[in-house]
Design an enzyme around this catalytic site. Structure first.
Site, PDB file in Angstrom:
ATOM      1  N   ASN A   1       0.786  -1.240   0.000  1.00  0.00           N
ATOM      2  CA  ASN A   1       0.000   0.000   0.000  1.00  0.00           C
ATOM      3  C   ASN A   1       0.818   1.290   0.000  1.00  0.00           C
ATOM      4  O   ASN A   1       0.343   2.311  -0.477  1.00  0.00           O
ATOM      5  CB  ASN A   1      -1.024  -0.016   1.146  1.00  0.00           C
ATOM      6  CG  ASN A   1      -0.399  -0.201   2.500  1.00  0.00           C
ATOM      7  OD1 ASN A   1       0.624  -0.871   2.628  1.00  0.00           O
ATOM      8  ND2 ASN A   1      -0.978   0.371   3.515  1.00  0.00           N
TER       9      ASN A   1
ATOM     10  N   GLY B   1       2.913  -6.125   6.845  1.00  0.00           N
ATOM     11  CA  GLY B   1       1.805  -6.751   6.125  1.00  0.00           C
ATOM     12  C   GLY B   1       0.681  -7.107   7.073  1.00  0.00           C
ATOM     13  O   GLY B   1       0.566  -6.540   8.173  1.00  0.00           O
ATOM     14  N   SER B   2      -0.117  -8.066   6.659  1.00  0.00           N
ATOM     15  CA  SER B   2      -1.295  -8.428   7.445  1.00  0.00           C
ATOM     16  C   SER B   2      -0.921  -9.275   8.664  1.00  0.00           C
ATOM     17  O   SER B   2       0.117  -9.937   8.686  1.00  0.00           O
ATOM     18  CB  SER B   2      -2.258  -9.221   6.553  1.00  0.00           C
ATOM     19  OG  SER B   2      -1.600 -10.386   6.096  1.00  0.00           O
TER      20      SER B   2
ATOM     21  N   GLU C   1       5.320  -5.429  11.543  1.00  0.00           N
ATOM     22  CA  GLU C   1       4.493  -4.219  11.400  1.00  0.00           C
ATOM     23  C   GLU C   1       3.193  -4.660  10.755  1.00  0.00           C
ATOM     24  O   GLU C   1       3.129  -4.823   9.535  1.00  0.00           O
ATOM     25  CB  GLU C   1       5.223  -3.181  10.530  1.00  0.00           C
ATOM     26  CG  GLU C   1       6.508  -2.641  11.141  1.00  0.00           C
ATOM     27  CD  GLU C   1       6.255  -1.593  12.217  1.00  0.00           C
ATOM     28  OE1 GLU C   1       5.134  -1.049  12.276  1.00  0.00           O
ATOM     29  OE2 GLU C   1       7.172  -1.327  13.004  1.00  0.00           O
TER      30      GLU C   1
ATOM     31  N   CYS D   1      -2.436   1.561   6.650  1.00  0.00           N
ATOM     32  CA  CYS D   1      -2.514   0.705   7.847  1.00  0.00           C
ATOM     33  C   CYS D   1      -2.979   1.464   9.076  1.00  0.00           C
ATOM     34  O   CYS D   1      -3.602   0.895   9.963  1.00  0.00           O
ATOM     35  CB  CYS D   1      -1.161   0.063   8.110  1.00  0.00           C
ATOM     36  SG  CYS D   1       0.156   1.278   8.296  1.00  0.00           S
TER      37      CYS D   1
ATOM     38  N   GLU E   1     -10.113  -5.713   9.617  1.00  0.00           N
ATOM     39  CA  GLU E   1      -9.608  -4.427   9.124  1.00  0.00           C
ATOM     40  C   GLU E   1     -10.240  -4.148   7.752  1.00  0.00           C
ATOM     41  O   GLU E   1     -10.291  -5.025   6.898  1.00  0.00           O
ATOM     42  CB  GLU E   1      -8.087  -4.559   8.971  1.00  0.00           C
ATOM     43  CG  GLU E   1      -7.405  -3.325   8.476  1.00  0.00           C
ATOM     44  CD  GLU E   1      -5.904  -3.535   8.289  1.00  0.00           C
ATOM     45  OE1 GLU E   1      -5.407  -4.672   8.441  1.00  0.00           O
ATOM     46  OE2 GLU E   1      -5.225  -2.549   7.988  1.00  0.00           O
TER      47      GLU E   1
END
Ligand code: NAD
Length: 453
Positions: A112, A185-186, A207, A241, A329
């Site tokens: 992103n 990432g996720s 993260e 995020c 999310e």
């Protein structure tokens, strides 16, 4: 992958990367090549998801240039050996801490903010004296390719390189033994990375994401709140995020809040043509977002242009924690608004969800602000602002619980890629015999006196 990691290990073992001037030269070079290739960087990201030059510069490149500048200025100080006090038991001696690079580091990026999320950790890793392999997200293909092209052309792969690829390549990389893994990432993929790292006890920074709440209390400056919230939510079409995922607003101001949000969205005119909006990254994500829209709860927006991968800024009202949009999310331009009666109750509800990456409170009341900041656990956040805390390099950036492990930016980034080696350094001209045999009662009594137990 195995050969590449081995090559980096060999290079790291030459100790070249530990030299401070080497680190600064490499950072200098990175800055030069990024600046030289700015046009290609802008074109690639526009081609991937229509991100404008303005947004690419302000939310990606500017942060990288800042990180490089700060690292070059501060790396000598950050890398200094730090003297600490020696405790009485060990006198006479010196005690100090040596920051040392971990060694060979793997940085896995998310799509992103593709430049920032791959290169900022790499800058920190280089400043700390490591070698680095970046594995950018494969989803924005052009940005991944342009990073690979400019880095791999300008740096020797045994020091700093980009490996492109998706799940297969990342999995293969994760089978190698790294000295540090930095993943963005996720939460779901974060668990895979954490498990792979555990096999070699490799330290990680994770993260990750989560549902970041924004509280709007009845004392909030509504005009300013709405302006800042709308910007933060629809920046990058909600694919941020730390975007406010949903809003908890006091019942008494809900109507007025919704009205002002809509006015602000209309005023901002979010479109790709205006340069303040981007595409949803792919059809899969667009369809995921479409599933979250409950028609009866759409207050504004909801229109989809599937051909151009656009979801109009959307506001949902009368949302409850049971609704689909509140399960995961969102990571897109949908803003659910939930109303509350009592702030302590609202905080209690939010605390039942996994710990978020960010939290925002919009209020003029110190007590309300204190309640949110101290009763909820979250990675980081802001008061009467959203998203902007990421731009202050003095604030370590990272999550907690399901939103991540560790943090970076500024000196925190250097620390994320360093081991702090503790050393007790004793002279040989004197020795107290207390610890040696025979262990007499007299010795024990002296030890107790020294330790004051
Ligand atoms: P993702 O987890 O799908 O992918 C991240 C990286 O992992 C990519 O490089 C991808 O190639 C790799 N990957 C994907 N599946 C994998 C698998 N099964 N095995 C090994 N590697 C795999 O995340 P994304 O879609 O790129 O990014 C969105 C997520 O990232 C959101 O949850 C967002 O909140 C989070 N995020 C967090 C931060 C942060 O700083 N905390 C920043 C940006 C995004």
């Amino acid at each position: 992958m195995q050969v590449l990691v081995e090559k980096q290990k060999q290079f790291f073992n030459t100790h070249t990367t530990k030299d401070i001037s080497f680190r600064k030269e490499q950072l200098d070079k990175l800055e030069r090549i990024l600046k030289k290739n700015e046009k290609a960087l802008f074109e690639a990201i526009y081609s991937d998801f229509k991100k404008s030059q303005f947004d690419t510069f302000t939310t990606e490149l500017a942060l990288l240039y800042h990180d490089i500048k700060q690292a070059k200025k501060c790396v000598k100080k950050w890398a200094e050996i730090k003297r600490v006090k020696t405790n009485f038991l060990n006198f006479p001696a010196k005690s100090y801490i040596i920051p040392e690079p971990f060694g060979v580091c793997l940085v896995i990026g998310a799509w992103n903010y593709p430049y920032q999320l791959s290169l900022a950790p790499a800058i920190a890793a280089i400043a700390a004296g490591n070698t680095v392999i970046i594995k950018p997200s494969e989803i924005p293909t052009k940005t991944s390719a342009v990073m690979a092209s400019i880095i791999n052309k300008n740096f020797p792969k045994e020091f700093f390189t980009v490996v492109e690829g998706g799940i297969t390549e990342t999995s293969e990389l994760l089978e190698q033994k790294f000295d540090k893994i930095f993943f963005t990432g996720s939460t779901q993929v974060g668990k895979i990375v954490y498990q792979a790292a555990a096999k070699n006890i490799t330290p990680v920074t994770l993260e990750l994401g989560g549902k970041s709440p924004a509280f709007v209390t009845k004392s909030a400056n509504l005009k300013m709140t709405v302006k800042r919230l709308v910007w933060a939510k629809f920046l990058n079409a909600g694919q941020t995020c730390i975007a406010p995922d949903y809003v908890m607003v006091h019942k008494s101001i809900e109507k007025e809040f919704l009205k002002q949000v809509i006015n602000e969205i209309k005023k901002e005119h979010f479109t790709v043509e205006n340069g303040n909006y981007v595409q949803i990254i792919n059809a899969k994500n667009l369809s995921r977002l479409e599933q979250l829209l409950q028609p009866e709860k759409i207050y504004f927006g909801g229109k989809i242009d599937a051909d151009n991968l656009i979801l109009q800024p959307t506001v949902m009202h009368q949302v409850t924690f049971e609704d689909k949009v509140m399960q995961d999310e969102i990571f897109g331009p949908i803003l659910p608004v939930l109303s509350y009666d009592s702030l302590p109750e609202a905080i209690k509800q939010v605390s039942k969800l996994p710990k978020p990456l960010s939290c925002y409170v919009f209020s003029k009341n110190k007590n309300e602000i204190k309640q949110v900041l101290h009763q909820l656990s979250f990675g980081g956040g802001a008061v009467n602002e959203a998203v902007m805390h990421i731009t202050n390099p003095n604030l370590p950036f990272g999550g907690v619980g399901a939103s991540g492990i560790g943090n970076y930016h500024g000196e925190a980034g250097f620390k994320a890629f360093s081991h702090y080696k503790s050393v007790l350094d004793k002279p040989t001209w004197i020795e107290l015999n207390l610890k040696y045999y025979p262990h007499t009662a007299k010795k024990l009594s002296i030890i107790k006196k020294i330790l004051k137990f």
